[in-house]
Design an enzyme around this catalytic site. Structure first.
Site, PDB file in Angstrom:
ATOM      1  N   CYS A 168       0.806  -1.215   0.000  1.00 39.51           N
ATOM      2  CA  CYS A 168       0.000   0.000   0.000  1.00 39.51           C
ATOM      3  C   CYS A 168       0.837   1.262   0.000  1.00 39.51           C
ATOM      4  CB  CYS A 168      -0.901   0.001   1.223  1.00 39.51           C
ATOM      5  SG  CYS A 168       0.072  -0.101   2.729  1.00 39.51           S
ATOM      6  N   CYS A 181      -2.636   4.534   6.756  1.00 37.54           N
ATOM      7  CA  CYS A 181      -4.065   4.514   6.984  1.00 37.54           C
ATOM      8  C   CYS A 181      -4.356   4.594   8.475  1.00 37.54           C
ATOM      9  CB  CYS A 181      -4.641   3.234   6.412  1.00 37.54           C
ATOM     10  SG  CYS A 181      -4.060   1.778   7.293  1.00 37.54           S
ATOM     11  N   CYS A 226      -1.020  -3.967   8.271  1.00 37.02           N
ATOM     12  CA  CYS A 226      -0.656  -2.695   8.884  1.00 37.02           C
ATOM     13  C   CYS A 226       0.048  -2.927  10.225  1.00 37.02           C
ATOM     14  CB  CYS A 226      -1.884  -1.815   9.103  1.00 37.02           C
ATOM     15  SG  CYS A 226      -3.005  -1.762   7.698  1.00 37.02           S
ATOM     16  N   ASP A 262       2.625   2.440   2.396  1.00 31.74           N
ATOM     17  CA  ASP A 262       2.687   3.112   3.683  1.00 31.74           C
ATOM     18  C   ASP A 262       4.077   2.994   4.310  1.00 31.74           C
ATOM     19  OD1 ASP A 262       0.141   3.619   3.185  1.00 31.74           O
ATOM     20  OD2 ASP A 262      -0.716   2.392   4.760  1.00 31.74           O
TER      21      ASP A 262
END
Ligand SMILES: Cc1ncc(COP(=O)(O)O)c(C=O)c1O
Ligand code: FES
Lengths: 160, 383
Positions: A36, A66, A110, A38
């Site tokens: 993603c 996120c 995450c 990140d």
């Protein structure tokens, strides 16, 4: 939000703890997520406790990500703070997710980010410690002779 | 907590007048529009009156409107209907031209049709989301059935020049379909002036009910139905008509006013100017040829989902251009098509207003948003 997060995730996301950076950090863990895009950076400060064990005295994060990435960042700093390095290394993504009362399955990566960042920060600390312990040739000013002269010194890192 | 709804591109609030118009068709005039008795005829007449209102709005004839269960069905009916009619009739045509910025229901219908033997060309768009008419013309072959181009884009708000595309399609003798779900009643749409052969419409983006839509099919164009049954809607869409929903759809069209569009345009511009005042922000889509209710902005180095999440704590509902917020982690195909990198796509927020949006709500948004962006940027390691 489109994804349903637990109350705990929303709380950590909206009021993250230990956000920021440590200017003279002893170790920094930088990780990115290829899926993603990140990015998470963890800064740690290491000290010895009364038993002489190395502990995470302070920890801070900077995260681009996120809501789950921010919540897991906040959570891992709380889980790691005060722990010995040995204990901290063992914190898994599931520990982080559990402390957040669960993460949606699509957001489990995450929390990977946070446990990886912590491991990386500890590794970084160990590496720096090793290199700093090496004997270094240094120039030192000798006031008597009013000139610089070489001198051997063993410089230890964590000076009090 | 406040409730500020700025996700009108996803769906809109039902207008009270629409609701009032619909109610009798649930509990008083509830007969089947196919029944021959007087109650059935009452429903039938409401159905036909509604058809007329919608046809008139786009310059079509009444019988050219086929009611469906929404935009998704209408798009599927158009593309699959044309493809299978051509196959059944051995015309040798199997080529569909569309764009990379269509709604998923067009793209996924096309992908599925490829498995059934269709050839599909997905046209690129420029940085603002416009199709290049010359490229489109070049893509047309003698096997081309239809060109399908979205009118107002649901993510970035760009409004295509249908007239220019329509002219090319007419010249090249291929059919022209547009998905006008987002643009319907918000900008000029006329099947004659824009040379449209098929048009997808729906109700829930214009304060009508969900689950109702229509496909305009120009007289003489043949398609194979998706559903087989009692032969409703000129045999093209079997199934008892959703009379209450259709009445609501027509009411929504009837009460749509230009004045509301003008008001929305002013508010939209206020949002755009306000947000672009925040450093390091970029508007996606066209500045001028843009849906009057759409704002789509990339905020560098922070994530759209996080911005949306913080806005939610103030009761403000928006949507992201990012996938992190949806069910998959893939980034938006539309933002990718206009050249955004995945990181930029992930930093995108869509704000879409309606006639119910007030200036006060926008002021509130513009008060909160800069602080949120600042906070998230402070949190971000990327500078
Ligand atoms: C451009 C566009 N096409 C099609 C659809 C699908 O319409 P529906 O929800 O009525 O099936 C939507 C919205 O959902 C849309 O924005
Ligand atoms: S979606 Fe990538 S870190 Fe959360």
């Amino acid at each position: 939000m489109t994804i349903l997060y637990s109350k705990k995730v929303m709380q950590e996301f909206t009021h993250p703890r230990n956000m920021g950076e440590i200017k003279d950090a002893d170790g920094i863990g930088k990780v990115g997520n290829p899926v993603c895009g990140d990015v998470m950076w963890l800064y740690i400060k290491v000290r010895k406790n009364t038993k002489g064990q190395e502990i995470i005295k302070d920890i801070k994060f900077k995260t681009f990500g996120c809501a789950a990435a921010i919540a897991t960042s906040s959570m891992i700093t709380q889980l790691a703070k005060g722990k010995t390095l040995k204990e901290a290394e063992k914190i898994t993504r599931n520990d982080v997710a559990d402390s957040l009362k669960g993460l949606p399955s699509i957001k489990m990566h995450c929390s990977n980010l946070s446990s990886d960042a912590l491991k990386r920060a500890i590794e970084d600390y160990e590496k720096k410690k090793k290199s700093k312990k090496e004997i270094k040739l240094q120039m030192e000013y000798n006031p008597g002779l009013q000139k610089y002269e070489p001198r051997l010194s063993v410089k230890k890192k964590n000076k009090k | 907590m406040k409730q500020i709804y700025l996700d009108n591109a996803a769906t809109t609030r039902l207008d009270d007048e629409v609701l009032k118009a619909m109610i009798p068709y649930f509990n008083e005039k509830y007969a089947n529009a196919s029944s021959t008795h007087f109650m059935g005829q009452e429903a039938k007449s409401a159905l036909e009156k509604s058809r007329k209102i919608i046809a008139k709005e786009i310059g079509a004839k009444n019988h050219e409107i086929i009611f469906t269960s929404g935009g998704t069905e209408a798009n599927n009916l158009a593309l699959k209907g044309l493809f299978f009619w051509n196959r059944e009739n051995g015309t040798g045509k199997n080529h569909i031209i569309t764009t990379r910025i269509e709604h998923d229901c067009v793209l996924n219908a096309c992908k599925w049709l490829e498995k059934q033997g269709a050839e599909v060309t997905y046209l690129d768009v420029d940085a603002e989301g416009f199709v290049n008419p010359e490229e489109l013309e070049k893509a047309i072959t003698d096997r081309t059935i239809v060109v399908s181009v979205i009118h107002g884009n649901n993510e970035i708000g760009t409004i295509q020049d249908l007239e220019a595309i329509g002219k090319i399609c007419r010249k090249k003798n291929v059919l022209f379909h547009t998905d006008a779900c987002q643009s319907f009643t918000k900008t000029f749409l006329n099947v004659k002036k824009q040379n449209l052969d098929l048009v997808t419409l729906n109700a829930h983006k214009i304060h009508g009910p969900k689950g109702v839509g229509a496909l305009y099919i120009r007289e003489g164009i043949k398609i194979t139905p998706l559903f087989h049954g009692g032969g409703h809607e000129r045999k093209l869409r079997s199934g008892t008509e959703n009379v209450s929903g259709i009445v609501g759809f027509a009411k929504a069209v009837e009460i749509a006013k230009k004045k509301n569009n003008e008001r929305m345009t002013v508010l939209r511009d206020k949002i755009i100017t306000g947000i672009l005042g925040i450093p390091n922000t970029k508007l996606n889509g066209s500045r001028n040829k843009r849906l009057c209710n759409n704002v789509n902005i990339s905020f560098n180095n922070i994530e759209g989902e996080s911005i949306g999440g913080y806005l939610e704590t103030f009761g403000i509902c928006t949507s992201t251009g990012s996938a992190c917020a949806s069910h998959s982690l893939e980034t938006s195909h539309v933002l990718k098509a206009i050249g955004l990198l995945p990181v930029q796509s992930n930093s995108t927020l869509r704000i879409s207003i309606s006639k119910y949006t007030t200036e006060e709500e926008i002021n509130y948004l513009l008060e909160k948003l800069p602080k949120i962006v600042e906070k998230l940027r402070r949190m971000s390691p990327i500078k």
